[in-house]
Motif scaffolding. Structure first.
Motif, PDB file in Angstrom:
ATOM      1  N   VAL A 163      27.064  10.064   2.920  1.00  0.00           N
ATOM      2  CA  VAL A 163      28.248   9.218   2.995  1.00  0.00           C
ATOM      3  C   VAL A 163      28.837   9.256   4.401  1.00  0.00           C
ATOM      4  O   VAL A 163      29.335   8.240   4.906  1.00  0.00           O
ATOM      5  CB  VAL A 163      29.291   9.660   1.945  1.00  0.00           C
ATOM      6  CG1 VAL A 163      30.611   8.911   2.138  1.00  0.00           C
ATOM      7  CG2 VAL A 163      28.772   9.410   0.543  1.00  0.00           C
ATOM      8  N   ASN A 164      28.787  10.408   5.055  1.00  0.00           N
ATOM      9  CA  ASN A 164      29.282  10.518   6.429  1.00  0.00           C
ATOM     10  C   ASN A 164      28.546   9.542   7.338  1.00  0.00           C
ATOM     11  O   ASN A 164      29.160   8.841   8.159  1.00  0.00           O
ATOM     12  CB  ASN A 164      29.104  11.953   6.930  1.00  0.00           C
ATOM     13  CG  ASN A 164      29.776  12.195   8.271  1.00  0.00           C
ATOM     14  OD1 ASN A 164      30.685  11.475   8.683  1.00  0.00           O
ATOM     15  ND2 ASN A 164      29.334  13.222   8.964  1.00  0.00           N
ATOM     16  N   SER A 165      27.223   9.455   7.180  1.00  0.00           N
ATOM     17  CA  SER A 165      26.449   8.514   7.982  1.00  0.00           C
ATOM     18  C   SER A 165      26.822   7.068   7.650  1.00  0.00           C
ATOM     19  O   SER A 165      26.985   6.235   8.554  1.00  0.00           O
ATOM     20  CB  SER A 165      24.951   8.725   7.749  1.00  0.00           C
ATOM     21  OG  SER A 165      24.521   9.970   8.258  1.00  0.00           O
ATOM     22  N   LEU A 166      26.987   6.759   6.376  1.00  0.00           N
ATOM     23  CA  LEU A 166      27.295   5.389   5.969  1.00  0.00           C
ATOM     24  C   LEU A 166      28.666   4.947   6.464  1.00  0.00           C
ATOM     25  O   LEU A 166      28.831   3.817   6.935  1.00  0.00           O
ATOM     26  CB  LEU A 166      27.219   5.272   4.447  1.00  0.00           C
ATOM     27  CG  LEU A 166      25.830   5.417   3.817  1.00  0.00           C
ATOM     28  CD1 LEU A 166      25.927   5.391   2.299  1.00  0.00           C
ATOM     29  CD2 LEU A 166      24.904   4.311   4.308  1.00  0.00           C
ATOM     30  N   GLN A 169      36.913  11.910   8.720  1.00  0.00           N
ATOM     31  CA  GLN A 169      36.209  12.833   9.605  1.00  0.00           C
ATOM     32  C   GLN A 169      36.800  14.233   9.548  1.00  0.00           C
ATOM     33  O   GLN A 169      36.064  15.230   9.558  1.00  0.00           O
ATOM     34  CB  GLN A 169      36.215  12.283  11.030  1.00  0.00           C
ATOM     35  CG  GLN A 169      35.326  11.054  11.187  1.00  0.00           C
ATOM     36  CD  GLN A 169      35.392  10.448  12.575  1.00  0.00           C
ATOM     37  OE1 GLN A 169      35.999  10.999  13.478  1.00  0.00           O
ATOM     38  NE2 GLN A 169      34.747   9.308  12.737  1.00  0.00           N
ATOM     39  N   VAL A 170      38.126  14.332   9.483  1.00  0.00           N
ATOM     40  CA  VAL A 170      38.744  15.653   9.383  1.00  0.00           C
ATOM     41  C   VAL A 170      38.320  16.341   8.089  1.00  0.00           C
ATOM     42  O   VAL A 170      37.976  17.533   8.075  1.00  0.00           O
ATOM     43  CB  VAL A 170      40.283  15.547   9.456  1.00  0.00           C
ATOM     44  CG1 VAL A 170      40.926  16.877   9.090  1.00  0.00           C
ATOM     45  CG2 VAL A 170      40.716  15.141  10.840  1.00  0.00           C
ATOM     46  N   CYS A 171      38.338  15.600   6.996  1.00  0.00           N
ATOM     47  CA  CYS A 171      38.004  16.181   5.697  1.00  0.00           C
ATOM     48  C   CYS A 171      36.540  16.578   5.615  1.00  0.00           C
ATOM     49  O   CYS A 171      36.198  17.632   5.056  1.00  0.00           O
ATOM     50  CB  CYS A 171      38.366  15.206   4.581  1.00  0.00           C
ATOM     51  SG  CYS A 171      40.138  14.893   4.444  1.00  0.00           S
ATOM     52  N   ILE A 172      35.660  15.743   6.155  1.00  0.00           N
ATOM     53  CA  ILE A 172      34.239  16.095   6.146  1.00  0.00           C
ATOM     54  C   ILE A 172      33.993  17.347   6.986  1.00  0.00           C
ATOM     55  O   ILE A 172      33.232  18.241   6.595  1.00  0.00           O
ATOM     56  CB  ILE A 172      33.390  14.910   6.657  1.00  0.00           C
ATOM     57  CG1 ILE A 172      33.343  13.808   5.608  1.00  0.00           C
ATOM     58  CG2 ILE A 172      31.983  15.361   7.012  1.00  0.00           C
ATOM     59  CD1 ILE A 172      32.658  14.198   4.316  1.00  0.00           C
ATOM     60  N   VAL A 191      25.835  15.436  13.766  1.00  0.00           N
ATOM     61  CA  VAL A 191      24.511  14.817  13.695  1.00  0.00           C
ATOM     62  C   VAL A 191      24.509  13.676  12.689  1.00  0.00           C
ATOM     63  O   VAL A 191      24.014  12.575  12.970  1.00  0.00           O
ATOM     64  CB  VAL A 191      23.436  15.867  13.342  1.00  0.00           C
ATOM     65  CG1 VAL A 191      22.152  15.191  12.879  1.00  0.00           C
ATOM     66  CG2 VAL A 191      23.136  16.734  14.547  1.00  0.00           C
ATOM     67  N   THR A 192      25.061  13.915  11.485  1.00  0.00           N
ATOM     68  CA  THR A 192      25.074  12.852  10.481  1.00  0.00           C
ATOM     69  C   THR A 192      25.969  11.706  10.935  1.00  0.00           C
ATOM     70  O   THR A 192      25.685  10.537  10.649  1.00  0.00           O
ATOM     71  CB  THR A 192      25.557  13.392   9.129  1.00  0.00           C
ATOM     72  OG1 THR A 192      26.800  14.097   9.288  1.00  0.00           O
ATOM     73  CG2 THR A 192      24.531  14.342   8.539  1.00  0.00           C
ATOM     74  N   ARG A 193      27.043  12.027  11.653  1.00  0.00           N
ATOM     75  CA  ARG A 193      27.900  10.972  12.204  1.00  0.00           C
ATOM     76  C   ARG A 193      27.124  10.150  13.232  1.00  0.00           C
ATOM     77  O   ARG A 193      27.180   8.910  13.238  1.00  0.00           O
ATOM     78  CB  ARG A 193      29.131  11.601  12.848  1.00  0.00           C
ATOM     79  CG  ARG A 193      30.027  10.612  13.578  1.00  0.00           C
ATOM     80  CD  ARG A 193      31.128  11.348  14.313  1.00  0.00           C
ATOM     81  NE  ARG A 193      31.923  10.441  15.129  1.00  0.00           N
ATOM     82  CZ  ARG A 193      32.875  10.825  15.966  1.00  0.00           C
ATOM     83  NH1 ARG A 193      33.163  12.102  16.095  1.00  0.00           N
ATOM     84  NH2 ARG A 193      33.531   9.945  16.677  1.00  0.00           N
TER      85      ARG A 193
END
Length: 344
Positions: free
Chosen positions: A150-153, A253-256, A278-280
Motif C-alpha cells: 500500500v505504501n508503494s501504491l 507517511q508518518v504512520c507507515i 525503498v517501498t516509497r
C-alpha cells in the motif's frame, strides 16, 4: 538512515513525534522548492536551480561534526557486504529495467531477469546470514507485506501531481512561473502541516494504521478531484485538492514509518527506515513510468478521435487522475477484506 537518526535521539514514547518532525522537513523543503524554483527560473534561468543546491549541500556537510545521536542499542557482528551488493544490484537492475522496457523490450527484459536473479540470491543469502541486512522474519506477517505494498501504491498515485500538474499549469493556464510554483507548493505545505500533527496524534497511542488508512483515502479522493480541472481552473480549485493530497501523504507517511520502525528492534531502525523509503521509492518510480505511459496512451487516443492538441492533453490529464484515484480506492477497498490490517 534518517528515521534511525531521528528516533535514536528520543525515547520510544516520543517516537511518533520524532518521526512527525522528521517527515515535516520533507514537506517544508518540497513546499519551498517549487516557489523558489519558479522565481529562479523566471529570473535567472533553469541553471540557477542546480547552482542553488551547492551551498545547501556544503552547509549540511559542514554540520556533520555536530551530529552525535545517542545510540541506546547498537548492532553487533559484521556487516553483510555480499548481501548489500546483491540488494543494490537487484534494485538497480529492476529500476533500470522499468526505464528500458519503454525503449527496448528485449534489453529491458534481460535487465529485469538479472535483477530478479540478484534479488533471489539476496533472499537466499539473508536466510543463511547470521547478521542479515534485512531480517526477513518480519515479512512472514501478511499485514506487514500488505502495508508495504500500500505504501508503494499511495506514493505511485501521489506522484501524479508532481508529474503532470506542472504541464497543466503551463499548457492550460496563463499563470506566471512564480505563481505556478506557489500553487504547486500547496501539496508539500499540506505534508509539512499534517506530519507533526500525525506524530502528535500517535503520541496519544491511537492505532497508527487507522490514521494511515485515512491519509490514503485523502490522497485518492484529492487525486479524483484534480481530474475535474478544466481549462483555466481557478487558484483555489487547484490549491485545495493539492493541499488535501499533501495532508493525506503526510499522515500516511508518518504512520507507515511508525508501524515499520515499531516492528523491528531499536538496533534495526536504519533497516526499518530504509524499508519504508525503498517501498516509497518503488511507488514513485513505478508512478513515473506507468503514469507517463498511461497519459501518453490516453492523449494519443484522444487525438486520434479528432480532438485538438490542447483538448487531447486536457482529456488525457483528467482521465489519468480519475483512473489513478479510483484505482487507489479500489485497492484500499480490497485491503478491507482483511480488516485487522487497519482496525486491530
Amino acid at each position: 538512515c534518517g528515521p534511525a537518526l531521528a528516533t535514536g535521539l528520543f525515547p520510544e514514547i516520543r517516537r511518533g513525534r520524532a518521526l512527525g518532525a522528521y517527515t515535516m522537513m520533507f514537506g517544508i523543503g518540497a513546499a519551498a522548492g517549487p516557489s523558489l524554483g519558479g522565481i529562479m527560473v523566471q529570473t535567472w534561468g533553469w541553471e540557477s536551480v542546480f547552482w542553488f543546491r551547492l551551498p545547501i549541500t556544503l552547509a549540511a556537510l559542514a554540520a556533520l561534526p555536530w551530529l552525535r545521536p545517542a545510540q541506546r542499542a547498537k548492532r553487533s557482528g559484521s556487516f553483510d557486504l555480499l548481501g548489500a551488493l546483491l540488494l543494490a544490484l537487484g534494485m538497480a537492475a529492476l529500476l533500470l529495467a522499468i526505464n528500458q522496457l519503454q525503449a527496448d523490450l528485449v534489453r529491458g527484459s534481460i535487465i529485469a531477469i538479472l535483477g530478479i536473479l540478484a534479488l533471489t540470491a539476496f533472499v537466499l543469502r539473508e536466510i543463511r546470514s547470521p547478521e542479515p541486512i534485512i531480517p526477513l522474519a518480519v515479512f512472514r506477517r501478511l499485514d506487514f507485506i500488505m502495508l508495504n505494498i500500500v505504501n508503494s501504491l499511495v506514493n505511485l498515485v501521489g506522484f501524479a501531481s508532481l508529474l503532470l500538474v506542472p504541464y497543466y499549469l503551463v499548457r492550460a493556464t496563463d499563470y506566471s512561473l512564480a505563481l505556478s510554483g506557489a500553487i504547486l507548493a500547496a501539496g508539500p505545505l499540506g505534508l509539512a502541516v499534517s506530519a507533526p500533527l500525525g506524530g502528535w496524534l500517535l503520541s496519544g497511542r491511537p492505532r497508527a494504521s487507522r490514521l494511515a488508512l485515512l491519509g490514503a483515502v485523502m490522497v485518492a479522493v484529492s487525486t479524483i478531484i484534480m481530474g475535474t480541472w478544466d481549462t483555466g481552473a481557478g487558484i483555489w480549485l487547484m490549491s485545495a485538492p493539492l493541499l488535501g493530497q499533501g495532508i493525506g501523504l503526510g499522515l500516511f507517511q508518518v504512520c507507515i514509518l511508525d508501524v515499520v520502525t515499531g516492528r523491528l528492534d531499536v538496533q534495526d531502525r536504519g533497516v526499518a527506515g530504509s524499508l519504508a523509503m525503498v517501498t516509497r521509492t518503488i511507488g514513485v518510480v513505478l508512478g513515473a513510468t506507468s503514469l507517463s505511459l498511461g497519459f501518453a496512451s490516453l492523449r494519443h487516443a484522444a487525438a486520434a478521435s479528432g480532438l485538438e492538441v490542447e483538448a487531447a492533453f486536457l482529456s488525457a490529464f483528467q482521465s489519468t487522475f480519475f483512473y489513478a484515484g479510483v484505482g487507489l480506492l479500489v485497492c484500499l477497498g480490497v485491503t478491507l477484506l482483511r480488516p485487522r490490517l487497519w482496525f486491530s
